[in-house]
Design a protein around this motif. Sequence first.
Motif: not given
Length: 198
Positions: A89-91, A119, A121, A126-127
């Motif tokens: 998970m990337y921002n 995490t 959020l 996000y990816w």
Amino acid sequence: TRSSLQISRGGLDMVGEALGVPTPRDMGLVAWSFDPALLGGSSSDTTLTNGTQYLTAVYVARTQPATKIYWGINTVATTPTSGQNWLTMYNAAGTLLASGDITSQLTSTGGLNSTIASTALTPGLYWIGVIQNAATPARLYRGASVNNATVLNSGTTAATKRSAANGTGITTTPPATITPSSNTNPSPAYPFWFAVGP
């Protein structure tokens, strides 16, 4: 009443089927790449390339922690390499927020969920990424029957693509950062189904 509306910086959160359309929140989730009712199509043309990170965008509408990534497999992987398969998970800035080893899950079909470190959020893009290394990678649940990245990413820039590839030859650990402006159109170019939940 059951319906409520919350507007926050960067997000609009609706409870109670906005305009008759179910939302992730109605199913106890934080965000998804698309409504799972839209899953479909053959998995025969969705074989992924080993070591390539495939990214699928999810759009978070409210501030909430996530501890799980939901996904699914149509056709199992054969001989996945231990310790070389992950969900990530990337921002939007390209910072890795969480990852989890999925090697043991790649030989199961159906709906799956993977636990990640809690995490926080906030509203925004996000990816969710998937990286596989196997004799034959698993074929994931996806939507659409048109393998066309140009259509799928209409109106986006590299840094805002809904479906992308970023990174190749990954066999050790997921990259701690990615450069969103280096996102490329993936092949195959299907929207994979991912959701994040508390």
